[in-house]
Design a protein around this motif. Structure first.
Motif, PDB file in Angstrom:
ATOM      1  N   GLY A 104       0.750  -0.822   0.361  1.00  0.00           N
ATOM      2  CA  GLY A 104      -0.099   0.046  -0.439  1.00  0.00           C
ATOM      3  C   GLY A 104       1.185   1.247  -0.069  1.00  0.00           C
ATOM      4  O   GLY A 104       1.576   1.416   0.891  1.00  0.00           O
ATOM      5  N   ARG A 105       0.640   1.941  -0.346  1.00  0.00           N
ATOM      6  CA  ARG A 105       1.821   3.587  -1.536  1.00  0.00           C
ATOM      7  C   ARG A 105       0.586   4.535  -0.198  1.00  0.00           C
ATOM      8  O   ARG A 105       1.239   5.441  -0.239  1.00  0.00           O
ATOM      9  CB  ARG A 105       0.870   4.063  -2.430  1.00  0.00           C
ATOM     10  N   GLY A 106      -0.540   4.349   1.107  1.00  0.00           N
ATOM     11  CA  GLY A 106      -1.546   5.799   1.115  1.00  0.00           C
ATOM     12  C   GLY A 106      -0.364   5.588   3.174  1.00  0.00           C
ATOM     13  O   GLY A 106      -0.893   6.070   4.047  1.00  0.00           O
ATOM     14  N   GLY A 107       0.691   3.807   2.959  1.00  0.00           N
ATOM     15  CA  GLY A 107       1.261   4.909   4.496  1.00  0.00           C
ATOM     16  C   GLY A 107       2.037   4.105   4.659  1.00  0.00           C
ATOM     17  O   GLY A 107       2.834   3.451   5.192  1.00  0.00           O
ATOM     18  N   GLU A 124      -7.943   8.115   8.391  1.00  0.00           N
ATOM     19  CA  GLU A 124      -7.506   6.862   8.409  1.00  0.00           C
ATOM     20  C   GLU A 124      -8.902   6.468   8.698  1.00  0.00           C
ATOM     21  O   GLU A 124      -9.785   6.391   8.104  1.00  0.00           O
ATOM     22  CB  GLU A 124      -7.288   7.164  10.148  1.00  0.00           C
ATOM     23  N   GLU A 125      -8.195   5.391   8.291  1.00  0.00           N
ATOM     24  CA  GLU A 125      -9.809   4.210   7.543  1.00  0.00           C
ATOM     25  C   GLU A 125     -10.705   3.681   7.746  1.00  0.00           C
ATOM     26  O   GLU A 125     -11.791   3.549   7.099  1.00  0.00           O
ATOM     27  CB  GLU A 125      -8.478   2.526   7.054  1.00  0.00           C
ATOM     28  N   GLY A 155       7.325  10.739   4.850  1.00  0.00           N
ATOM     29  CA  GLY A 155       6.153  10.026   5.644  1.00  0.00           C
ATOM     30  C   GLY A 155       5.727  11.277   6.852  1.00  0.00           C
ATOM     31  O   GLY A 155       4.802  11.371   7.972  1.00  0.00           O
ATOM     32  N   GLY A 156       5.810  12.667   6.292  1.00  0.00           N
ATOM     33  CA  GLY A 156       4.692  13.723   7.125  1.00  0.00           C
ATOM     34  C   GLY A 156       4.456  14.419   8.646  1.00  0.00           C
ATOM     35  O   GLY A 156       5.511  13.574   9.280  1.00  0.00           O
ATOM     36  N   PRO A 157       3.688  14.390   9.245  1.00  0.00           N
ATOM     37  CA  PRO A 157       3.421  14.095  10.228  1.00  0.00           C
ATOM     38  C   PRO A 157       3.500  12.790  11.157  1.00  0.00           C
ATOM     39  O   PRO A 157       4.193  12.666  12.282  1.00  0.00           O
ATOM     40  CB  PRO A 157       2.316  14.747  10.526  1.00  0.00           C
ATOM     41  N   GLY A 196       4.843   9.819   0.536  1.00  0.00           N
ATOM     42  CA  GLY A 196       5.852  10.130  -0.127  1.00  0.00           C
ATOM     43  C   GLY A 196       5.521  11.753  -0.544  1.00  0.00           C
ATOM     44  O   GLY A 196       6.225  12.322  -0.997  1.00  0.00           O
ATOM     45  N   GLY A 197       5.616  12.516   0.780  1.00  0.00           N
ATOM     46  CA  GLY A 197       6.321  13.904   1.035  1.00  0.00           C
ATOM     47  C   GLY A 197       7.347  13.264   1.683  1.00  0.00           C
ATOM     48  O   GLY A 197       8.181  12.680   1.703  1.00  0.00           O
ATOM     49  N   LEU A 198       8.163  14.280   0.570  1.00  0.00           N
ATOM     50  CA  LEU A 198       9.537  14.605   0.926  1.00  0.00           C
ATOM     51  C   LEU A 198      10.341  16.373   0.979  1.00  0.00           C
ATOM     52  O   LEU A 198      10.492  16.567  -0.509  1.00  0.00           O
ATOM     53  CB  LEU A 198      10.330  13.277  -0.356  1.00  0.00           C
TER      54      LEU A 198
END
Ligand SMILES: Cc1cc2nc3c(=O)[nH]c(=O)nc-3n(C[C@H](O)[C@H](O)[C@H](O)COP(=O)(O)O)c2cc1C
Ligand code: SF4
Ligand code: SF4
Ligand code: SF4
Lengths: 117, 497
Positions: free
Chosen positions: B65-68, B187-188, B298-300, B329-331
């Protein structure tokens, strides 16, 4: 759509259109492009092609290519030639692209991506 | 000489799978998607494969999964298919809430290639046995919403969504749901609660969505970028996908490059690419000759990667092992002018604002943590506070209900791990090495002063005094460190330290 044949027919027809004899001018119109001013560029390109009656030139839109800092970006696809990417395009530059590149056949080199890389 | 953007350094080190159509096709024209093999994967699946075969292909591809969190996508689908064999309804959901500050990977796919998402969701529907999908998209993304809407209508017109697709007996349709604007709705379980029409609060897991998800039915939720890989995996085979990347992270990842970097923008790289390649080659390095200090991923929920790990191959496991995470995907690149305590504080301010308040460790704990950080940036903390702060971090991580609270202390922990000396400087020396934390700054006038009086007239609190043509002085007790004097001095006579 009931069959793969139908899907392939649409594919072939569209490929023929995209790779045919038309010149395509494609404007990056994702949120980043729009925020940088892609809409007036799109309108200027449309207006100019119509004004000049350029029949085999199509102006269309696409998403984000990723190079946000050069936005607005415009790609020009002339059949048989490598794609040309213009950067920081304004409505004035859009008219230059039509005038010099599309009508005159000369790439406006000072405003392509090569000029800033 | 080439004038095509594809040939630039920025583009030619990238590998485009999820973004393959972005910037190429007209997203409002389904025919252009079809011309690039669009809906061929759906046709292949419906005409020639069983759901089990589809799941096996996704499993074998190694897609995560690319969401986290990086959960294996095939495994998720398998659970949703098997866990409740007699379910009367199941759902396929797409997480397009993209809440990380500065992230726009998913927006790019939604705006540039919406059909890729629809096709993948239909494939997921077939695989798990669902007939209905929902895309939960940020209301702040009006262009994306509009293009999704157009795409859904076009797909329905062609019969690629709706009843009996490709005459296979399989029916599937998709609706859009607008996000409620809170980070936690990504969040899911909160997302599903929000689709159900309730306030988007997380609920305890288990039960996991694969068993009891949307409307209590078995459900699959995947991220936009995860879906954007599916059709390509079906068409090119799992081996093709697994040939890219590292041992346990296959394929590519899209990053939104931002911060102190020359080429800000969106990049898609094979997993395992080093940070150095991303920052120096693709990103064009750091502007103004400054030194690289850290990259935040990974952002916050993530952490900072210091220069010593510049050559680490980027993948899920490596990032975790060095105290960060892939995230969505934040960098963000940081140079010597960034204060790491201030960065940690920035992310924590975000999570404190976004905490839904349902559980105490997150609601109160993170607020206390932020207060401690603030104390440090003001030079009022002790070394004892630092130890307390670290303990609190672990307490919050272990006791919060959902991922938001569980990961909120990560930016603090990772900066503590690599930049503890900066914390110490704030606490012991009462200085901010990067000259960022205002309360610790001191503005002073040097001998370059010509006595022009400009700064004295500009200072909002009249902290500057001095006679004309004489060196001026700043009264440190009055100064509120606004920086106006420094900006206005024409002789560079004011220093900030
Ligand atoms: C506070 C919080 C916010 C999240 N926000 C997002 C988001 O904006 N987009 C996303 O895809 N996943 C987000 N996630 C992760 C999702 O819960 C979920 O794991 C993911 O959508 C699953 O998709 P994947 O397996 O394809 O990655 C978030 C998780 C947490 C804890
Ligand atoms: S951890 Fe935070 S966001 Fe998650 S449920 Fe608890 S209070 Fe809400
Ligand atoms: S503006 Fe600069 S030169 Fe003028 S009085 Fe202030 S410090 Fe001196
Ligand atoms: S930093 Fe602001 S408050 Fe302090 S002396 Fe300069 S202008 Fe005055």
């Amino acid at each position: 759509m009931k069959s793969i044949e139908e899907l392939n027919a649409v594919k072939e027809k569209t490929l023929a259109r995209l790779n045919g004899n038309t010149v395509r001018i494609v404007v990056g119109m994702a949120t980043c492009g729009i925020a940088a001013g892609a809409k007036p560029v799109f309108d200027a390109l449309k207006e100019e092609t119509e004004k000049r009656g350029l029949e085999n030139v199509v102006v269309s839109q696409t998403g984000c290519i990723g190079m946000c800092k050069y936005e607005p970006l415009v790609d020009v696809y002339v059949p048989g030639h490598e794609k040309v990417t213009y950067v920081f395009v304004s409505p004035e530059k859009a008219r230059r692209i039509i005038d010099e590149h599309i009508v005159g056949g000369q790439i406006a080199e000072d405003i392509t991506v090569a000029s800033v890389e | 000489m080439t004038h095509a953007i594809d040939k630039t350094n920025f583009c030619n080190k990238q590998t485009r799978v999820a973004l393959r159509n972005c910037g190429i096709i007209d997203p409002e024209n389904i025919d252009e998607y079809i011309a690039r093999d669009g809906y061929q994967a759906l046709a292949k699946v419906l005409k020639t494969m069983t759901p089990e075969q589809v799941i096996k292909v996704i499993l074998d591809s190694g897609l995560r999964g690319r969401g986290g969190a990086g959960f294996p996508t095939g495994r998720k689908w398998q659970l949703a298919r098997q866990i409740v064999p007699d379910a009367d309804q199941k759902y396929v959901c797409c997480n397009a809430d993209e809440g990380d500050p500065g992230a726009f990977m998913d927006r790019s796919v939604l705006e540039g290639d919406p059909h890729a998402l629809l096709e993948a969701m239909a494939i997921a529907g077939f695989a798990i046995g669902a007939t209905q999908g929902y895309i939960y998209v940020r209301a702040e993304y009006p262009v994306a919403v509009k293009r999704l809407d157009i795409a859904i209508r076009q797909a329905r017109e062609y019969g690629l969504l709706g009843e009996n697709i490709f005459d296979s007996g399989f029916s599937f349709d998709i609706d859009i749901r607008l996000g409620a604007g809170a980070f936690v709705c990504g969040e899911e379980t909160a997302l599903m609660t929000s689709i159900e029409g309730h306030r988007g609060e997380p609920r305890p897991r288990p039960p996991f969505p694969a068993e009891k998800g949307l409307f209590g039915k078995p459900s699959v939720l995947n991220n936009v970028e995860t879906y954007a890989n599916i059709a390509q995996i079906i068409l090119n085979g799992p081996e093709w996908f697994a040939s890219m990347g590292t041992e346990r992270s296959k394929g590519t990842k899209v990053f939104a490059l931002g911060g102190k970097i020359n080429n800000t923008g969106l990049v898609e790289i094979p997993m395992g690419t080093t940070l150095r390649t991303v920052i120096e080659d693709i990103g064009g390095g750091i502007p103004n000759g400054k030194r690289f200090k850290a990259a935040q991923t990974g952002g916050p929920s993530g952490g900072c990667i210091p220069a010593e790990h510049f050559d680490i191959p980027i993948d899920y496991d490596n990032l975790i092992s060095i105290g960060s995470m892939m995230g969505s995907g934040g960098l963000i690149v940081m140079d010597e002018d960034n204060c790491m305590v201030d960065i940690a504080k920035f992310f924590l301010e975000f999570t404190v604002d976004e905490s839904c308040g349902k559980c105490t460790p997150c609601r109160i704990g993170n607020r206390r943590l932020l207060e401690m950080l603030t104390k440090i940036t003001e030079g009022k903390a002790t070394l004892e506070d630092l130890d307390k702060m670290e303990k609190l971090c672990y307490y919050i991580k272990e006791n919060s209900l959902c991922g938001l609270g569980q990961t909120a202390p990560n930016p603090v922990l990772s900066t503590l791990r690599y930049f503890r000396d900066e914390y110490i400087s704030h606490i012991v020396d009462k200085t901010c090495p990067a000259s960022v934390c205002k309360k610790l700054l001191k503005f002073t006038i040097t001998d370059n002063c010509k006595g022009c009086t400009l700064c004295a007239r500009k200072c909002p609190v009249n902290a500057i005094s001095g006679a004309v043509k004489q060196k001026h002085v700043i009264d440190q007790d009055k100064c509120i460190k606004c920086g106006v004097c420094m900006d206005s001095c024409k002789f560079s006579a004011i220093e900030k330290k």
